[in-house]
Scaffold this motif. Structure first.
Motif, PDB file in Angstrom:
ATOM      1  N   MET A  14       0.841  -1.174   0.000  1.00 49.07           N
ATOM      2  CA  MET A  14       0.000   0.000   0.000  1.00 49.07           C
ATOM      3  C   MET A  14       0.894   1.248   0.000  1.00 49.07           C
ATOM      4  O   MET A  14       1.751   1.402   0.858  1.00 49.07           O
ATOM      5  CB  MET A  14      -0.887  -0.011   1.246  1.00 49.07           C
ATOM      6  CG  MET A  14      -1.813   1.174   1.336  1.00 49.07           C
ATOM      7  SD  MET A  14      -2.948   1.094   2.730  1.00 49.07           S
ATOM      8  CE  MET A  14      -2.056   2.047   3.914  1.00 49.07           C
ATOM      9  N   LYS A  58       1.576   5.124   0.608  1.00 51.62           N
ATOM     10  CA  LYS A  58       1.063   6.170   1.495  1.00 51.62           C
ATOM     11  C   LYS A  58       1.767   7.479   1.174  1.00 51.62           C
ATOM     12  O   LYS A  58       2.988   7.514   1.063  1.00 51.62           O
ATOM     13  CB  LYS A  58       1.325   5.823   2.960  1.00 51.62           C
ATOM     14  CG  LYS A  58       0.635   4.579   3.435  1.00 51.62           C
ATOM     15  CD  LYS A  58       0.860   4.348   4.920  1.00 51.62           C
ATOM     16  CE  LYS A  58       2.313   4.087   5.218  1.00 51.62           C
ATOM     17  NZ  LYS A  58       2.565   3.738   6.622  1.00 51.62           N
ATOM     18  N   ARG A  93      -8.403  -1.241  -4.517  1.00 53.95           N
ATOM     19  CA  ARG A  93      -8.093  -2.110  -5.659  1.00 53.95           C
ATOM     20  C   ARG A  93      -9.370  -2.503  -6.403  1.00 53.95           C
ATOM     21  O   ARG A  93      -9.437  -2.421  -7.616  1.00 53.95           O
ATOM     22  CB  ARG A  93      -7.385  -3.374  -5.185  1.00 53.95           C
ATOM     23  CG  ARG A  93      -6.037  -3.134  -4.592  1.00 53.95           C
ATOM     24  CD  ARG A  93      -5.360  -4.450  -4.190  1.00 53.95           C
ATOM     25  NE  ARG A  93      -4.306  -4.258  -3.221  1.00 53.95           N
ATOM     26  CZ  ARG A  93      -3.171  -3.622  -3.435  1.00 53.95           C
ATOM     27  NH1 ARG A  93      -2.914  -3.097  -4.606  1.00 53.95           N
ATOM     28  NH2 ARG A  93      -2.267  -3.498  -2.480  1.00 53.95           N
ATOM     29  N   GLU A 118      -4.330   1.215   7.284  1.00 54.15           N
ATOM     30  CA  GLU A 118      -3.225   0.361   6.846  1.00 54.15           C
ATOM     31  C   GLU A 118      -3.274  -0.989   7.571  1.00 54.15           C
ATOM     32  O   GLU A 118      -3.104  -2.037   6.960  1.00 54.15           O
ATOM     33  CB  GLU A 118      -1.889   1.049   7.104  1.00 54.15           C
ATOM     34  CG  GLU A 118      -0.714   0.204   6.659  1.00 54.15           C
ATOM     35  CD  GLU A 118       0.614   0.891   6.886  1.00 54.15           C
ATOM     36  OE1 GLU A 118       1.544   0.588   6.126  1.00 54.15           O
ATOM     37  OE2 GLU A 118       0.723   1.717   7.806  1.00 54.15           O
ATOM     38  N   ALA A 126      -5.093  -2.930   4.487  1.00 54.38           N
ATOM     39  CA  ALA A 126      -3.938  -2.778   3.589  1.00 54.38           C
ATOM     40  C   ALA A 126      -4.057  -3.625   2.326  1.00 54.38           C
ATOM     41  O   ALA A 126      -3.665  -3.187   1.248  1.00 54.38           O
ATOM     42  CB  ALA A 126      -2.644  -3.108   4.323  1.00 54.38           C
ATOM     43  N   ILE A 141      -6.383  -1.714  -0.216  1.00 54.21           N
ATOM     44  CA  ILE A 141      -6.090  -0.331  -0.598  1.00 54.21           C
ATOM     45  C   ILE A 141      -4.802  -0.261  -1.405  1.00 54.21           C
ATOM     46  O   ILE A 141      -3.777  -0.788  -0.996  1.00 54.21           O
ATOM     47  CB  ILE A 141      -5.970   0.567   0.659  1.00 54.21           C
ATOM     48  CG1 ILE A 141      -7.298   0.556   1.441  1.00 54.21           C
ATOM     49  CG2 ILE A 141      -5.589   1.988   0.282  1.00 54.21           C
ATOM     50  CD1 ILE A 141      -7.238   1.287   2.776  1.00 54.21           C
ATOM     51  N   GLU A 142      -4.874   0.382  -2.563  1.00 56.04           N
ATOM     52  CA  GLU A 142      -3.683   0.603  -3.386  1.00 56.04           C
ATOM     53  C   GLU A 142      -2.864   1.774  -2.854  1.00 56.04           C
ATOM     54  O   GLU A 142      -1.651   1.701  -2.770  1.00 56.04           O
ATOM     55  CB  GLU A 142      -4.076   0.935  -4.830  1.00 56.04           C
ATOM     56  CG  GLU A 142      -4.696  -0.195  -5.580  1.00 56.04           C
ATOM     57  CD  GLU A 142      -5.101   0.214  -6.995  1.00 56.04           C
ATOM     58  OE1 GLU A 142      -4.887   1.377  -7.406  1.00 56.04           O
ATOM     59  OE2 GLU A 142      -5.654  -0.643  -7.698  1.00 56.04           O
ATOM     60  N   LYS A 143      -3.578   2.861  -2.551  1.00 58.50           N
ATOM     61  CA  LYS A 143      -2.881   4.097  -2.202  1.00 58.50           C
ATOM     62  C   LYS A 143      -3.766   4.950  -1.307  1.00 58.50           C
ATOM     63  O   LYS A 143      -4.992   4.972  -1.472  1.00 58.50           O
ATOM     64  CB  LYS A 143      -2.558   4.854  -3.484  1.00 58.50           C
ATOM     65  CG  LYS A 143      -1.942   6.218  -3.293  1.00 58.50           C
ATOM     66  CD  LYS A 143      -1.523   6.848  -4.604  1.00 58.50           C
ATOM     67  CE  LYS A 143      -2.698   7.400  -5.355  1.00 58.50           C
ATOM     68  NZ  LYS A 143      -2.329   8.221  -6.499  1.00 58.50           N
TER      69      LYS A 143
END
Length: 164
Positions: free
Chosen positions: A1, A3, A25, A97, A101, A104-106
């Motif tokens: 991930m 950040k 994602r 996170e 996590a 989530i990509e970013k």
């Protein structure tokens, strides 16, 4: 991930200045879904305290006057109140996170541009619809934070997982 945390300038006029966007994602049959995460449930006392700081500016000149019908200073102030403090941002970033996590990509955390233009409305006031809605992070079991966090998404602007 991935950040990204962009610090507010040291002379920022507010502590509650950080906004957050996560890219998931996959979510509800769509890929790379942007979720605008915001603090929900500001109090009337917070609103009153913010009024004297004047974080609301003139309307964006590119917005036609008819689009500003019904725009209020209070709505723009409530938009500011959906932002997080630095401490809340870091705590929420750590929580997301830790818990999500793999989904989530970013996540990007950055300061809100001030003053917000008149005509901006809070994310929490957007009605849910066929392709729009909210993720209620605070409704997850064992949610550890002392504030309510929600995420607004619009599936219509993201590509489907499978070609239709």
């Amino acid at each position: 991930m991935e950040k990204n945390f962009l610090a507010a300038p040291p002379d920022a006029p507010l502590q509650r200045i950080y906004i957050m966007v996560a890219t998931l994602r996959a979510f509800k049959g769509r890929r790379h879904v942007d979720v605008h995460i915001f603090r929900h449930g500001a109090t009337e006392e917070e609103l009153a305290a913010l009024e004297s700081l004047a974080p609301v500016g003139a309307p964006d000149p590119s917005v036609p006057p008819e689009a500003l019908q019904g725009a209020t200073r209070e709505a723009a102030l409530r938009c500011v109140l959906e932002a997080f403090t630095a401490e809340e941002s870091r705590a929420l970033l750590d929580y997301l996170e830790q818990r999500y996590a793999g989904h989530i990509e970013k996540i990007t955390v950055c300061p809100l541009d001030l003053p917000v233009p008149l005509g901006v409305a809070p994310l929490g006031d957007i009605p849910e619809g066929k392709s729009t809605g909210f993720i209620r992070f605070d409704a997850a079991p064992d949610y550890p934070l002392g504030f309510t966090a929600r995420g607004f998404y619009d599936l219509a602007v993201h590509e489907p997982l499978l070609t239709e």
